[in-house]
Design a protein around this motif. Structure first.
Motif, mmCIF file in Angstrom:
data_model
loop_
_atom_site.group_PDB
_atom_site.id
_atom_site.type_symbol
_atom_site.label_atom_id
_atom_site.label_comp_id
_atom_site.label_asym_id
_atom_site.label_seq_id
_atom_site.Cartn_x
_atom_site.Cartn_y
_atom_site.Cartn_z
ATOM 1 N N LEU A 136 0.861 -1.183 0.000
ATOM 2 C CA LEU A 136 0.000 0.000 0.000
ATOM 3 C C LEU A 136 0.895 1.230 0.000
ATOM 4 O O LEU A 136 1.755 1.355 0.869
ATOM 5 N N ARG A 164 1.176 5.125 0.554
ATOM 6 C CA ARG A 164 0.488 6.310 1.085
ATOM 7 C C ARG A 164 1.267 7.548 0.680
ATOM 8 O O ARG A 164 2.500 7.538 0.728
ATOM 9 N N ASN A 166 -10.697 6.839 8.208
ATOM 10 C CA ASN A 166 -9.378 6.212 8.178
ATOM 11 C C ASN A 166 -8.727 6.430 9.537
ATOM 12 O O ASN A 166 -8.259 7.520 9.839
ATOM 13 N N VAL A 197 -2.304 8.490 9.419
ATOM 14 C CA VAL A 197 -3.244 9.328 8.670
ATOM 15 C C VAL A 197 -3.830 10.389 9.595
ATOM 16 O O VAL A 197 -3.849 11.585 9.283
ATOM 17 N N HIS A 224 -5.270 9.637 -1.093
ATOM 18 C CA HIS A 224 -3.886 9.548 -0.607
ATOM 19 C C HIS A 224 -3.279 8.148 -0.602
ATOM 20 O O HIS A 224 -2.096 8.008 -0.336
ATOM 21 N N SER A 225 -4.078 7.110 -0.875
ATOM 22 C CA SER A 225 -3.435 5.791 -0.858
ATOM 23 C C SER A 225 -3.877 4.930 -2.024
ATOM 24 O O SER A 225 -4.988 5.063 -2.549
ATOM 25 N N GLY A 284 -8.062 5.497 -0.034
ATOM 26 C CA GLY A 284 -7.742 6.140 1.240
ATOM 27 C C GLY A 284 -8.922 6.377 2.165
ATOM 28 O O GLY A 284 -8.740 6.668 3.337
ATOM 29 N N ASP A 330 -8.708 1.099 3.126
ATOM 30 C CA ASP A 330 -7.483 0.492 3.638
ATOM 31 C C ASP A 330 -7.515 0.272 5.150
ATOM 32 O O ASP A 330 -6.547 -0.163 5.739
ATOM 33 N N GLU A 374 3.092 -1.228 4.152
ATOM 34 C CA GLU A 374 2.826 0.138 3.696
ATOM 35 C C GLU A 374 4.126 0.876 3.482
ATOM 36 O O GLU A 374 5.056 0.727 4.271
ATOM 37 N N HIS A 381 5.263 4.923 2.928
ATOM 38 C CA HIS A 381 4.816 6.313 2.852
ATOM 39 C C HIS A 381 5.825 7.065 1.998
ATOM 40 O O HIS A 381 7.012 7.072 2.305
#
Ligand SMILES: *Cc1c(COP(=O)(O)O)cnc(C)c1O
Length: 632
Positions: A61, A63, A101, A106, A343-344, A536, A540, A554, A556
């Motif tokens: 994933l 982000r 989320n 986040v 955002h993801s 997002g 998730d 994940e 980022h």
């Protein structure tokens, strides 16, 4: 495959329609993410390759915290623009609803970047409030407590007030107002009170039933008045500071928003006339996202922009307040989906399992074929754009023949296999000819659906895209590379779960819902990566552990000031050990039991001591594996 295309092929995946400026394709044919909508952006394919070098394999994933920042700024700016344009007499303050989320990174990131915009937090359960109590947020921002509450929940909200937080307890049912009064009397503290009203207006789209008279949520008009009476009687009316309405998430039609805000503003005005010092009008969530890029009120879209949403809210409230001659309230929205959705994304690998050329291979070395097979072979050779309908029908008949011969014992497995592959080829040809001839019929539509190539995809729909399974919500899906190579295959994505629902077989399209996704042929040894975007909001975090497939790792990713991007943080995914534990199995206990199986096997002479020791090590090591396929 050599591509005649030097530049990205526009349009096929509709990136420009649903991407909101955050997605693009570069000259290499790779998907690019632009967190600030400018610059060269992040090459997703290169990112995945880099992660692979760092031993983080797909599914992963990604982000992009900077997209959260862009969305917070966009929402705030939209309201500021509307406030200036309509000379609105008060301000706007957003809150992020944690249920959309709840991941630490986040929530903390949103509060950090939202600090200067006084972005607050909305919580709907004791666990969410437990987090909210301790997080740092702007002192001017709000902490809104929604949802059904018991005394414990309400007590915690009182603690927030004691800490100096601007907490609002939004009453959902009458018993909560009694509970508030009791705790206020014993503690002498008086946090702000909000009332959640039930509107006659409904939303639109999948969450239509969250609003309206029959909704599960909110106080009826009579209950609102009863709350007001109780507060008056106790002398607490001064603390009634917010009116709250939420008619559902993903409101697809702007007219529904206008109607609801109009009704909510009237309710607000009437409370002001009754001398309740209501300061905040909270319009809830519902700001819709155009997942398919069609800009229509269809379920996975919305027929308005963020700016139009802000304009309509501000203008409508302003108009009603003028008309009722009451002061304009500070506007609050709980726009969770809009802040977090972009955002993801999930990247994983997909492979088409079809073996090409099977028929040709068999045909050459199979003497003495049965008549059904010979017939099919001839149909396959002679089918053309002139005769495809007739020949296709003949093939259907021959296939019947094939299976009855097999049932009667007249055919070998090899002959059956050959017949099946020939039939498959005939269908593919017939379909191609039908398209060439622009021939449309139910029959060929069914055929197209049946011939969709199944791409085995390394993920679980239930874990990573739960709303596709539960409510048929669509998400943009596309390859992250080869975007300058024409996709010649029509496919669907089947996941790893042993569940027939575990597949993605509807896709976003500007005009319609597509039942196929354009994909590229895959080959062994070369990974083919696809991205599932706009995960997002709700996705998730809401997934389940069907088949014990766990959380994916994940990464980022951020763009630095020099335009270069890097991984800011890596979070490992669930291991086999983690997942068996969620089902109540103790990994240590399982290891112990495995050892006793080994001892027994050694005792019975099935295994040597050394092999047993090696097996034990292997079993223990496997506990640290990912639950997904490790394809290198
Ligand atoms: C779920 C929820 C929201 C979030 O709605 P979005 O459409 O995601 O913005 C806001 N308020 C309440 C009360 C909710 O239940």
């Amino acid at each position: 495959m050599d591509s005649p295309f030097k530049t990205p092929i526009p349009g096929i995946y509709g990136i420009q329609n649903w991407g909101n400026g955050y997605f693009d394709v570069n000259a290499a044919g790779h998907l690019v993410v632009k967190p600030y909508r400018t610059g060269a952006g992040i090459d997703v394919y290169e990112m995945v390759e880099e992660l692979r070098r760092r031993r983080v394999t797909v599914p992963v994933l990604l982000r992009f915290p900077q997209i959260l920042e862009s969305q917070v700024r966009a929402l705030h700016t939209s309201f500021q623009n509307a406030i200036s344009e309509f000379h609105y007499g008060a301000g706007y303050q957003g809150v992020f609803p944690m249920k959309v989320n709840h991941r630490r990174d986040v929530v903390e990131e949103l509060l950090r970047i939202g600090y200067k915009y006084h972005l607050g937090l909305e919580v709907g359960s004791k666990a969410e409030l437990y987090v909210g109590l301790s997080l740092e947020q702007s002192p001017d921002s709000l902490l809104i407590c929604n949802g059904f509450k018991d005394d414990g929940f309400i007590e915690m909200a009182f603690w927030a007030e004691a800490l100096g937080k601007r907490v609002v307890i939004v009453v959902e049912q009458l018993r909560e107002i009694h509970s508030y009064c009791r705790i206020a009397e014993t503690t002498g503290r008086l946090p702000m009170i909000g009332l959640r009203g039930r509107l006659y207006s409904k939303g639109s789209g999948k969450w239509e039933e969250s609003g309206g008279e029959t909704s599960k949520f909110g106080l009826t008009t009579e209950e609102l008045l009863e709350c007001f009476r109780i507060l008056q009687e106790k002398g607490y009316v001064d603390h009634l500071r917010m009116l709250h309405f939420h008619i559902g998430s993903q409101i697809t039609d702007i007219r529904k928003i206008k109607t609801a805000v109009k009704e909510a503003s009237r309710v607000y005005a009437k409370f002001r006339h009754m001398k309740a010092p209501v300061e905040f009008l909270n319009v809830g969530g519902g700001l819709g996202i155009d997942y398919d890029g069609s800009k229509t009120p269809s379920d996975s879209s919305a027929n308005y922009t963020m700016q139009e949403f802000a304009n309509d809210v501000v203008y409508t409230v302003s108009e009603i307040c003028d008309n009722e001659d009451v002061p304009a309230p500070t506007l609050v929205s709980e726009s969770g989906r809009a802040l977090s959705v972009y955002h993801s994304l999930l990247v994983t690998n997909a492979a088409n399992r079809a073996v090409p050329g099977l028929a040709a291979r068999h045909e050459s070395n199979l003497p003495g074929k049965s008549s059904a097979v010979t017939e099919m072979s001839e149909i396959n050779r002679d089918i053309s754009v002139k005769n495809f309908r007739e020949y296709f029908h003949d093939a259907l008949q021959q296939r019947e023949e094939l299976f009855s011969l097999f049932d009667l014992g007249f055919l070998s497995l090899e002959e059956r296999a050959l017949g099946e592959s020939l039939f498959q080829e005939i269908c593919e040809r017939a379909l191609r000819f039908s398209k060439q001839a622009n021939y449309v019929s139910d029959e060929f539509e069914i055929l197209e659906k049946a011939l969709r190539k199944k791409y085995i995809t390394n993920f679980s729909v239930f874990q990573s895209m739960p709303d596709f399974w539960t409510i048929g919500q669509l998400f943009p899906v596309l390859p992250i590379h080869r975007l300058n190579e024409y996709p010649t295959e029509y496919g669907i994505l089947v996941d790893l779960t042993c569940d027939s629902d575990g597949q993605i077989d509807s896709f976003v399209d500007v005009k319609d819902i597509k039942e196929i996704l354009e994909l590229h042929p895959t080959s062994n040894g070369t990974p083919y990566y696809v991205a599932m975007c706009l995960l997002g909001a709700y996705q998730d975090v809401m997934g389940d552990f069907h088949n014990l497939f766990g959380m994916v790792p994940e990464a980022h990713v951020v763009v630095g000031e020099n335009g270069r991007y890097h991984v800011q943080k890596l979070i490992p995914g669930s291991t086999v050990r983690d997942m068996v534990a969620t089902a109540g199995f103790s990994p240590d206990d399982l290891a112990e039991r495995f050892r006793s199986h080994l001892a027994r096997a050694v005792q019975r002479g099935r295994l040597g001591e050394e092999s047993a020791a090696a097996l034990e090590q292997a079993y223990l090591a496997r506990a640290g594996d990912s639950t997904y396929l490790d394809l290198g």
